[in-house]
Design a protein around this motif. Sequence first.
Motif, PDB file in Angstrom:
ATOM      1  N   SER A 362       0.853  -1.193   0.000  1.00 47.69           N
ATOM      2  CA  SER A 362       0.000   0.000   0.000  1.00 47.69           C
ATOM      3  C   SER A 362       0.887   1.240   0.000  1.00 47.69           C
ATOM      4  CB  SER A 362      -0.913   0.009   1.231  1.00 47.69           C
ATOM      5  OG  SER A 362      -0.142   0.123   2.412  1.00 47.69           O
ATOM      6  N   MET A 363       0.371   2.310  -0.577  1.00 48.24           N
ATOM      7  CA  MET A 363       1.155   3.539  -0.662  1.00 48.24           C
ATOM      8  C   MET A 363       0.258   4.743  -0.463  1.00 48.24           C
ATOM      9  SD  MET A 363       3.662   4.856  -3.719  1.00 48.24           S
ATOM     10  CE  MET A 363       2.359   5.117  -4.911  1.00 48.24           C
ATOM     11  N   LEU A 364       0.780   5.724   0.249  1.00 47.89           N
ATOM     12  CA  LEU A 364       0.090   7.015   0.293  1.00 47.89           C
ATOM     13  C   LEU A 364       1.128   8.123   0.185  1.00 47.89           C
ATOM     14  CD1 LEU A 364       0.320   8.740   3.206  1.00 47.89           C
ATOM     15  CD2 LEU A 364      -1.175   6.932   3.996  1.00 47.89           C
ATOM     16  N   MET A 365       0.709   9.205  -0.446  1.00 49.12           N
ATOM     17  CA  MET A 365       1.562  10.376  -0.588  1.00 49.12           C
ATOM     18  C   MET A 365       0.821  11.571  -0.008  1.00 49.12           C
ATOM     19  SD  MET A 365       3.236   9.913  -4.346  1.00 49.12           S
ATOM     20  CE  MET A 365       4.079   8.419  -4.837  1.00 49.12           C
ATOM     21  N   LEU A 366       1.568  12.373   0.705  1.00 49.54           N
ATOM     22  CA  LEU A 366       0.962  13.495   1.410  1.00 49.54           C
ATOM     23  C   LEU A 366       1.605  14.791   0.924  1.00 49.54           C
ATOM     24  CD1 LEU A 366      -0.114  13.401   4.954  1.00 49.54           C
ATOM     25  CD2 LEU A 366       1.660  15.059   4.572  1.00 49.54           C
ATOM     26  N   LEU A 367       0.782  15.807   0.669  1.00 49.37           N
ATOM     27  CA  LEU A 367       1.323  17.088   0.192  1.00 49.37           C
ATOM     28  C   LEU A 367       0.718  18.228   0.997  1.00 49.37           C
ATOM     29  CD1 LEU A 367       3.076  18.642  -1.811  1.00 49.37           C
ATOM     30  CD2 LEU A 367       1.172  18.605  -3.429  1.00 49.37           C
ATOM     31  N   MET A 368       1.606  19.064   1.552  1.00 47.05           N
ATOM     32  CA  MET A 368       1.142  20.215   2.329  1.00 47.05           C
ATOM     33  C   MET A 368       0.611  21.298   1.379  1.00 47.05           C
ATOM     34  SD  MET A 368       1.574  19.301   5.384  1.00 47.05           S
ATOM     35  CE  MET A 368       1.218  20.836   6.248  1.00 47.05           C
ATOM     36  N   PRO A 369      -0.486  21.953   1.746  1.00 43.37           N
ATOM     37  CA  PRO A 369      -1.060  22.990   0.867  1.00 43.37           C
ATOM     38  C   PRO A 369      -0.310  24.314   1.004  1.00 43.37           C
ATOM     39  CG  PRO A 369      -2.392  22.781   2.835  1.00 43.37           C
ATOM     40  CD  PRO A 369      -1.290  21.764   2.965  1.00 43.37           C
ATOM     41  N   MET A 370      -0.606  25.226   0.063  1.00 39.80           N
ATOM     42  CA  MET A 370      -0.045  26.587   0.112  1.00 39.80           C
ATOM     43  C   MET A 370      -1.186  27.559   0.346  1.00 39.80           C
ATOM     44  SD  MET A 370       2.601  26.455  -3.091  1.00 39.80           S
ATOM     45  CE  MET A 370       3.330  28.044  -2.749  1.00 39.80           C
ATOM     46  N   MET A 371      -0.835  28.704   0.895  1.00 39.88           N
ATOM     47  CA  MET A 371      -1.823  29.745   1.153  1.00 39.88           C
ATOM     48  C   MET A 371      -2.298  30.340  -0.169  1.00 39.88           C
ATOM     49  SD  MET A 371      -3.157  31.288   3.871  1.00 39.88           S
ATOM     50  CE  MET A 371      -1.978  31.391   5.206  1.00 39.88           C
ATOM     51  N   ILE A 372      -3.611  30.434  -0.317  1.00 37.57           N
ATOM     52  CA  ILE A 372      -4.166  31.078  -1.510  1.00 37.57           C
ATOM     53  C   ILE A 372      -4.444  32.535  -1.171  1.00 37.57           C
ATOM     54  CG2 ILE A 372      -6.040  31.080  -3.200  1.00 37.57           C
ATOM     55  CD1 ILE A 372      -6.548  28.157  -2.425  1.00 37.57           C
ATOM     56  N   ASN A 373      -3.855  33.418  -1.951  1.00 43.00           N
ATOM     57  CA  ASN A 373      -4.116  34.848  -1.734  1.00 43.00           C
ATOM     58  C   ASN A 373      -5.498  35.195  -2.255  1.00 43.00           C
ATOM     59  OD1 ASN A 373      -1.563  35.310  -0.659  1.00 43.00           O
ATOM     60  ND2 ASN A 373      -0.685  35.529  -2.707  1.00 43.00           N
ATOM     61  N   ALA A 374      -6.274  35.810  -1.432  1.00 42.03           N
ATOM     62  CA  ALA A 374      -7.651  36.163  -1.822  1.00 42.03           C
ATOM     63  C   ALA A 374      -7.636  37.199  -2.918  1.00 42.03           C
ATOM     64  CB  ALA A 374      -8.394  36.672  -0.611  1.00 42.03           C
TER      65      ALA A 374
END
Length: 374
Positions: A362-374
């Motif tokens: 089994s495999m999982l990949m995790l990615l941290m999000p970035m701030m979206i400028n309004a």
Amino acid sequence: MKFTVSSSALLSLLATTGKVISNKNTLPILDYFLLELNGTELKVTTSDLETTLTGSLEVERAESEGTIAAPAKLMLDSLKEFSEMPLDIEVNDRNFEIVIRWKSGSLSIPGASAVSYPAVPVLSADNKSFAPDVDLLVNGINKTIFATADDELRPVMNGVYFNIGAEELTFVATDAHKLVKYTAEHASETSAAFILPKKPANLLKSLLLKEEGAIEAGFDSKNAVFKLKNHTLVCRLIEGNYPNYNAVIPAANPNKLLVDRVELLNGIKRVAVCSNPTTNLIRMDISDNKINLTAQDIDFSVSANETVSCSYEGEAMSIGFKSTFLVEILSNIDTPTVTVELADSTRAGVFKPVYDDKQAASMLMLLMPMMINA
């Protein structure tokens, strides 16, 4: 030291072991191959003090045994110019001259005494061993190594973490932005963990492509040894405590989407051309079984958007990711379909391959999000 050997077999062995040699060696002797002839077995050793690789081959004829340090670049450059033919190699024990003779000529290369060549590290008496399958090792390294870091301040993240359990073997790599966890079934009497640096992990991966079955592996608190059919890799492990990777994997992800991996990957690549070159930010607006990909660079007044269809369960949401990391993650998943699990726009997205049948791994990949400028 005098023997006859196939030019292509010798070149292949030197080229493989030569991958260890660093461009910035602190000791001049590390720019040399260590050649040892015992009976008809020729052993070639290279080292950069952190990693040592030994390979061997059977020579066609051996007249006298011996040991010599041969300059790596000169040996490789010379042997590349030969087609397949037998070579007679003779070493002068007094001045360390290496003479290579063939049917129509000869060349002379200055060697060096092997006395100052560093000894190969030996595991301590309390070492542990395990016997992983070749395919398991190749897959584990392949799936995770792209996510390792190059961080001088946190060296533990610069390698692949091996976690050996009684019934499974887990490979983990992270650079604090993305994380990959690959777990496969593997029965072992050893329960332990170690961090394999990136360079020997890449070397091991390339060596294993020519292997079959299971291999012998052992390690202690400082070094690991991998014994293959014709090669032995010894490397210094990264010391320190690996981050608690299970703690950063979000447990509850109510928003789930199922999407064609290649379609999403190609869409991201097209839209990313117009992203800000500093942030590489791509915005994903997800609702009504659609993902709207958007990127813009305000400084140059360029923007792009594309809509990709998907199957989505959850509330409408917007989340931002670094496009280069998204491309890396999706390129390292090999199934046609991928599932993405999301909690909210501030927590990591979990990417998983979707298989048609039950898998032993089994495999999982995790990615941290970035701030979206309004």
